[in-house]
Motif scaffolding. Structure first.
Motif, PDB file in Angstrom:
ATOM      1  N   THR A 145      -1.620  -7.131   0.521  1.00 27.65           N
ATOM      2  CA  THR A 145      -0.371  -6.356   0.516  1.00 27.65           C
ATOM      3  C   THR A 145       0.357  -6.481   1.848  1.00 27.65           C
ATOM      4  O   THR A 145       1.598  -6.577   1.889  1.00 27.65           O
ATOM      5  CB  THR A 145      -0.644  -4.873   0.205  1.00 27.65           C
ATOM      6  OG1 THR A 145      -1.291  -4.779  -1.068  1.00 27.65           O
ATOM      7  CG2 THR A 145       0.644  -4.070   0.171  1.00 27.65           C
ATOM      8  N   LYS A 173       1.934  -9.865   1.927  1.00 28.75           N
ATOM      9  CA  LYS A 173       3.080  -9.888   1.007  1.00 28.75           C
ATOM     10  C   LYS A 173       4.305  -9.274   1.673  1.00 28.75           C
ATOM     11  O   LYS A 173       5.416  -9.810   1.599  1.00 28.75           O
ATOM     12  CB  LYS A 173       2.730  -9.131  -0.274  1.00 28.75           C
ATOM     13  CG  LYS A 173       3.857  -9.068  -1.299  1.00 28.75           C
ATOM     14  CD  LYS A 173       3.429  -8.231  -2.502  1.00 28.75           C
ATOM     15  CE  LYS A 173       4.587  -8.050  -3.479  1.00 28.75           C
ATOM     16  NZ  LYS A 173       4.216  -7.162  -4.608  1.00 28.75           N
ATOM     17  N   PHE A 174       4.100  -8.136   2.353  1.00 31.27           N
ATOM     18  CA  PHE A 174       5.222  -7.494   3.052  1.00 31.27           C
ATOM     19  C   PHE A 174       5.772  -8.404   4.139  1.00 31.27           C
ATOM     20  O   PHE A 174       6.992  -8.584   4.258  1.00 31.27           O
ATOM     21  CB  PHE A 174       4.791  -6.160   3.663  1.00 31.27           C
ATOM     22  CG  PHE A 174       5.791  -5.621   4.652  1.00 31.27           C
ATOM     23  CD1 PHE A 174       6.897  -4.910   4.226  1.00 31.27           C
ATOM     24  CD2 PHE A 174       5.636  -5.868   6.014  1.00 31.27           C
ATOM     25  CE1 PHE A 174       7.837  -4.453   5.140  1.00 31.27           C
ATOM     26  CE2 PHE A 174       6.571  -5.411   6.931  1.00 31.27           C
ATOM     27  CZ  PHE A 174       7.677  -4.699   6.483  1.00 31.27           C
ATOM     28  N   LEU A 197       6.707  -1.040   4.296  1.00 29.54           N
ATOM     29  CA  LEU A 197       5.267  -0.996   4.090  1.00 29.54           C
ATOM     30  C   LEU A 197       4.735   0.275   4.731  1.00 29.54           C
ATOM     31  O   LEU A 197       4.943   0.510   5.919  1.00 29.54           O
ATOM     32  CB  LEU A 197       4.586  -2.210   4.729  1.00 29.54           C
ATOM     33  CG  LEU A 197       3.059  -2.171   4.790  1.00 29.54           C
ATOM     34  CD1 LEU A 197       2.451  -2.243   3.392  1.00 29.54           C
ATOM     35  CD2 LEU A 197       2.515  -3.309   5.661  1.00 29.54           C
ATOM     36  N   MET A 232       6.158  -1.011  -0.473  1.00 30.50           N
ATOM     37  CA  MET A 232       4.756  -1.421  -0.610  1.00 30.50           C
ATOM     38  C   MET A 232       3.858  -0.414   0.103  1.00 30.50           C
ATOM     39  O   MET A 232       4.264   0.204   1.094  1.00 30.50           O
ATOM     40  CB  MET A 232       4.547  -2.818  -0.033  1.00 30.50           C
ATOM     41  CG  MET A 232       5.463  -3.866  -0.666  1.00 30.50           C
ATOM     42  SD  MET A 232       5.349  -5.484   0.116  1.00 30.50           S
ATOM     43  CE  MET A 232       6.993  -6.133  -0.256  1.00 30.50           C
ATOM     44  N   TYR A 233       2.642  -0.289  -0.403  1.00 28.44           N
ATOM     45  CA  TYR A 233       1.714   0.720   0.126  1.00 28.44           C
ATOM     46  C   TYR A 233       0.336   0.099   0.319  1.00 28.44           C
ATOM     47  O   TYR A 233      -0.185  -0.581  -0.566  1.00 28.44           O
ATOM     48  CB  TYR A 233       1.616   1.901  -0.833  1.00 28.44           C
ATOM     49  CG  TYR A 233       0.785   3.054  -0.310  1.00 28.44           C
ATOM     50  CD1 TYR A 233       1.280   3.890   0.684  1.00 28.44           C
ATOM     51  CD2 TYR A 233      -0.491   3.311  -0.815  1.00 28.44           C
ATOM     52  CE1 TYR A 233       0.531   4.955   1.168  1.00 28.44           C
ATOM     53  CE2 TYR A 233      -1.253   4.372  -0.332  1.00 28.44           C
ATOM     54  CZ  TYR A 233      -0.736   5.188   0.659  1.00 28.44           C
ATOM     55  OH  TYR A 233      -1.470   6.238   1.143  1.00 28.44           O
ATOM     56  N   PHE A 234      -0.233   0.325   1.512  1.00 30.94           N
ATOM     57  CA  PHE A 234      -1.577  -0.160   1.803  1.00 30.94           C
ATOM     58  C   PHE A 234      -2.373   0.981   2.403  1.00 30.94           C
ATOM     59  O   PHE A 234      -1.958   1.578   3.414  1.00 30.94           O
ATOM     60  CB  PHE A 234      -1.529  -1.327   2.802  1.00 30.94           C
ATOM     61  CG  PHE A 234      -2.879  -1.891   3.152  1.00 30.94           C
ATOM     62  CD1 PHE A 234      -3.393  -2.968   2.451  1.00 30.94           C
ATOM     63  CD2 PHE A 234      -3.630  -1.333   4.183  1.00 30.94           C
ATOM     64  CE1 PHE A 234      -4.642  -3.489   2.770  1.00 30.94           C
ATOM     65  CE2 PHE A 234      -4.881  -1.849   4.503  1.00 30.94           C
ATOM     66  CZ  PHE A 234      -5.384  -2.930   3.797  1.00 30.94           C
TER      67      PHE A 234
END
Length: 332
Positions: free
Chosen positions: A26, A29-30, A113, A134-136
């Protein structure tokens, strides 16, 4: 709220080992989605130190980025649609972080993110799945942080470095096994004892050591261990030295030295030697491993200072007004 600080330090190798086995898809990806935009790196308290470290790491790849606090965010409101942002948070529960996410999402920033060092955090419930959001999250093995978020700091920086290594294959970002085998040499307490007795410590920094300096100031201030003044090696020469002329009895200097600052640090020390207590901590390696080792050094320094003041930095007694200030809701 709190956790024994020495126990937190002992858990750093476990945190590091967990990072080395974490999937950072993730984050990658960000970074791929945001690579053609300016990136704001947002954090409060200890997370701001992480943001400053992230600025150094990302800037090395050629990205344009800036570390800011949530209060600064509205100054960029007219540019946000073409900006990206990383929001750093240890627990994902404080109002500044949650309001910042809401603000960024509503203004439809190019990409955001949220990097949270806790599973099932309140901020996770706010996430709105979309192309740009987006979330991590990561479960720090030691569990919830103590007051100073030691393991979350190490994890956040190491996770970002891991993603950057997988993207760039640049050994600068490679995570070594030093932390796994406890090969982190402790700093000498006796060397720092006289420095820690002073009311004020001027911390000279530059380049790779800047984020470490910010974190040291944050931790000393949050636990009331002493006054820290931050200044880079050359800005110190522009009038800041006058403080020493008048307050040398109550002041000491700590130099945080990276490979690129060795020469200027040596010249500065030669001028100051004998005039004021002056100590140094050095990074031998200009890479992420060196950076993380220096973070551990200043964590040890905080531990020593806590013992000098009979305070456990991991679990101080927080006054009621402090809790009220923390929970104030500021919505950009």
């Amino acid at each position: 709220m709190g956790k024994n600080f020495r126990n937190e330090l002992a858990q750093i190798p476990c945190t590091y080992a967990a990072v080395m086995h974490e999937d950072v898809f993730t984050i990658k990806k960000f970074l791929d989605y945001a690579k053609n935009t300016p990136i704001l790196l947002i954090g409060s308290g200890g997370s701001f130190s992480v943001a400053v470290a992230a600025e150094y790491l990302l800037r090395r790849t050629g990205l344009f980025c800036k570390a800011i606090t949530p209060l600064e965010l509205p100054e960029y409101k007219n540019q946000l649609s073409s900006f990206s942002a990383i929001l750093f948070t240890a627990g994902g529960r404080n109002p500044d972080t949650r309001n910042t996410y809401k603000y960024l999402n509503e203004l439809e920033i190019h990409a955001i993110l949220t990097l949270c060092m806790s599973k099932n955090a309140p901020i996770a419930k706010q996430q709105q799945a979309s192309l740009h959001s987006m979330y991590f999250d990561f479960s720090v093995p030691s569990g919830k942080d103590g007051f100073l978020a030691v393991n979350s700091t190490i994890a956040s920086i190491a996770l970002l470095a891991k993603a950057l290594f997988e993207i760039t294959n640049d050994n600068f970002y490679s995570l070594s096994n030093d932390f796994l085998h406890n090969n982190i040499a402790p700093i000498e307490r006796s060397k720092m004892q006289n420095l820690l007795k002073k009311d004020t410590v001027i911390v000279l920094h530059g380049g790779i050591t800047t984020s470490v300096a910010y974190d040291l100031e944050s931790k000393f201030s949050e636990i009331a261990l002493g006054n820290i003044q931050l200044v880079d090696f050359r800005n110190f020469a522009h009038g800041r030295h006058y403080w020493i002329s008048t307050r040398s009895d109550t002041t000491a200097i700590l130099m945080l030295v990276g490979p690129n600052e060795k020469s200027i640090a040596k010249k500065t020390f030669c001028i100051l030697e004998g005039k004021i207590i002056c100590e140094s901590l050095s990074i031998c390696e200009e890479n992420v491993t060196g950076l993380l080792k220096m973070f551990v050094d200043i964590f040890q320094l905080v531990s020593f200072a806590g013992e000098e003041h009979n305070i456990d930095p991991g679990c101080p007694k927080v006054a009621e007004f402090g809790r009220k200030l923390y929970h104030l809701s500021y919505n950009p």
